[in-house]
Design an enzyme around this catalytic site. Sequence first.
Site, PDB file in Angstrom:
ATOM      1  N   MET A  81       0.815  -1.209   0.000  1.00 31.71           N
ATOM      2  CA  MET A  81       0.000   0.000   0.000  1.00 31.71           C
ATOM      3  C   MET A  81       0.856   1.269   0.000  1.00 31.71           C
ATOM      4  O   MET A  81       2.036   1.243   0.309  1.00 31.71           O
ATOM      5  CB  MET A  81      -0.917   0.003   1.230  1.00 31.71           C
ATOM      6  CG  MET A  81      -1.912  -1.131   1.272  1.00 31.71           C
ATOM      7  SD  MET A  81      -2.972  -1.097   2.738  1.00 31.71           S
ATOM      8  CE  MET A  81      -3.998   0.337   2.394  1.00 31.71           C
ATOM      9  N   HIS A  82       0.205   2.385  -0.347  1.00 28.60           N
ATOM     10  CA  HIS A  82       0.700   3.757  -0.131  1.00 28.60           C
ATOM     11  C   HIS A  82       1.814   4.209  -1.064  1.00 28.60           C
ATOM     12  O   HIS A  82       2.091   5.402  -1.141  1.00 28.60           O
ATOM     13  CB  HIS A  82       1.188   3.954   1.311  1.00 28.60           C
ATOM     14  CG  HIS A  82       0.277   3.460   2.377  1.00 28.60           C
ATOM     15  ND1 HIS A  82      -1.052   3.813   2.439  1.00 28.60           N
ATOM     16  CD2 HIS A  82       0.504   2.632   3.433  1.00 28.60           C
ATOM     17  CE1 HIS A  82      -1.607   3.226   3.500  1.00 28.60           C
ATOM     18  NE2 HIS A  82      -0.690   2.498   4.101  1.00 28.60           N
ATOM     19  N   ASP A 239      -2.766  -4.994  -0.282  1.00 25.19           N
ATOM     20  CA  ASP A 239      -2.301  -6.282   0.237  1.00 25.19           C
ATOM     21  C   ASP A 239      -3.074  -6.721   1.475  1.00 25.19           C
ATOM     22  O   ASP A 239      -3.416  -7.899   1.620  1.00 25.19           O
ATOM     23  CB  ASP A 239      -0.788  -6.266   0.508  1.00 25.19           C
ATOM     24  CG  ASP A 239      -0.338  -5.137   1.416  1.00 25.19           C
ATOM     25  OD1 ASP A 239      -1.172  -4.344   1.902  1.00 25.19           O
ATOM     26  OD2 ASP A 239       0.886  -5.037   1.636  1.00 25.19           O
TER      27      ASP A 239
END
Length: 498
Positions: A81-82, A239
């Site tokens: 992520m991110h 995820d």
Amino acid sequence: MEHVIGIDIGTSAVKVLLVDWTGKVKAESTEPYPLYQPHSGYSEQNPGDWVEKTIIALRKVLKIANIDPRSVVGLSFSGQMHGLVLLTETNEVVRPAILWNDTRTTEQCREIEARIGKEKLLAITKNEALEGFTLPKLLWVKKHEPHLYKQAHTFLLPKDYVRLRFTGHVAMEYSDAAGTLLLDIQKKAWSEKLCQELAIEIECPPLVESTECVGTLLPEIAEKTGLSTSVKVFAGGADNACGAIGAGILAEGQTMCSIGTSGVVLAFEQTGEKDFAGKVHYFNHAKPNSYYIMGVTLAAGYSFDWFKRTFFPEVPFSEIVQHAAKSPIGANGLLFTPYIVGERTPYADADIRASFIGIDAAHTTSDFARAVLEGITFSLNESVEIIKASGKRVDTVVSIGGGAKSIEWLQMQADIFATPIEKLKQEQGPSMGAAMIAAYGCGWFSSLEQCARAFKEVERVVEPNPAAVERYRELFALYRDIYPQTKEITKKLKTFRP
């Protein structure tokens, strides 16, 4: 027999699973790629490495499974992520991706809070401004690399970039978009207010559901992988959202504990209406029109890995866990806090650092090993306690990742969480969740829940020991005292770090 593929773009490697309609894994392949840390606190990767290694892993699973490639009818993605991937108008990468574990953006987080206000930010995004999120990274590039920022037309997250290269389709799905700090979680739309007030001129990508088919494989990708151009590609999920699907976390009362590099406690949430005041993350689920709440220990498995590398470099992890089991509950009066790279839940503190508390001359390596495992689990229990305190049920906890690999650590989780722990017979993490999205998208099942019932198998349930639960409750209270007592000390020590 038809097959689907789940692809997980992880922090250290891509993992590819090839699965049949019963949920049986016919083949899997993992391909590592490098992580670049040019300065302290920086963490970057080359997006091209993700694509190249995914293609290699796909070729390998087809070879291992020895199936007709035409039997693969769908694939989907999971991903870290991110991470910020900036793209030009022609979808060329502007700079290396800045990853979730990059901590250079503290100044930008304070800027977001000052300009938006914490309460307004929480009302829109349900999350606080933290260094790991995507928005602070955008602001960092705008300030420190304006010449690159001006080249950027839009941005994607890691798995969305790989999917773009596979299909030619630019999109981001809700579970990953929720981790950018730019999504209005309940409205399921990019926040115009945040973009305007923070002067984000870059276009936000189109939004789709995780289960939506966004295209088929481009001819050049089909040729490189050996797959057919008719393979349906589904948007996939973050995820943790995909890990939750793979673990069957699709209804109220279901909770997951995942111990990888970081540690995650994740609980299903049907609505986006609860208020956790930013104490835990609140994200859209990969299951359409649902949510999940999540607490994060930044260095869960990473703390264990650090301990092994530093003190037992030649000893397998399994032996260290068995070594730890020789020490009693409480490690003979030794506590460890796993803050070696800062902490996320419940403190959101990038400056705090780890501690061993209570060391005396009688302690052995077994005590230190047990203290590390208990400290990691105590940190995860901070999230479990927040979830319980909100009034949510925690009926069972599905344990996946490194924490599920030994009965000793499973029992520790059951006793510290005071909750039965499920160990899956076949635990494949986010890549299995991605495969399940593809299986549902291809029409194999009428719902993700039906797919989970077919794919998920529980190998054992570890029940909490009442006496151990009580003993750990006392220790957990002491563990909670460590952060406020050491916060200022470790902040002052920051000036002595390299």
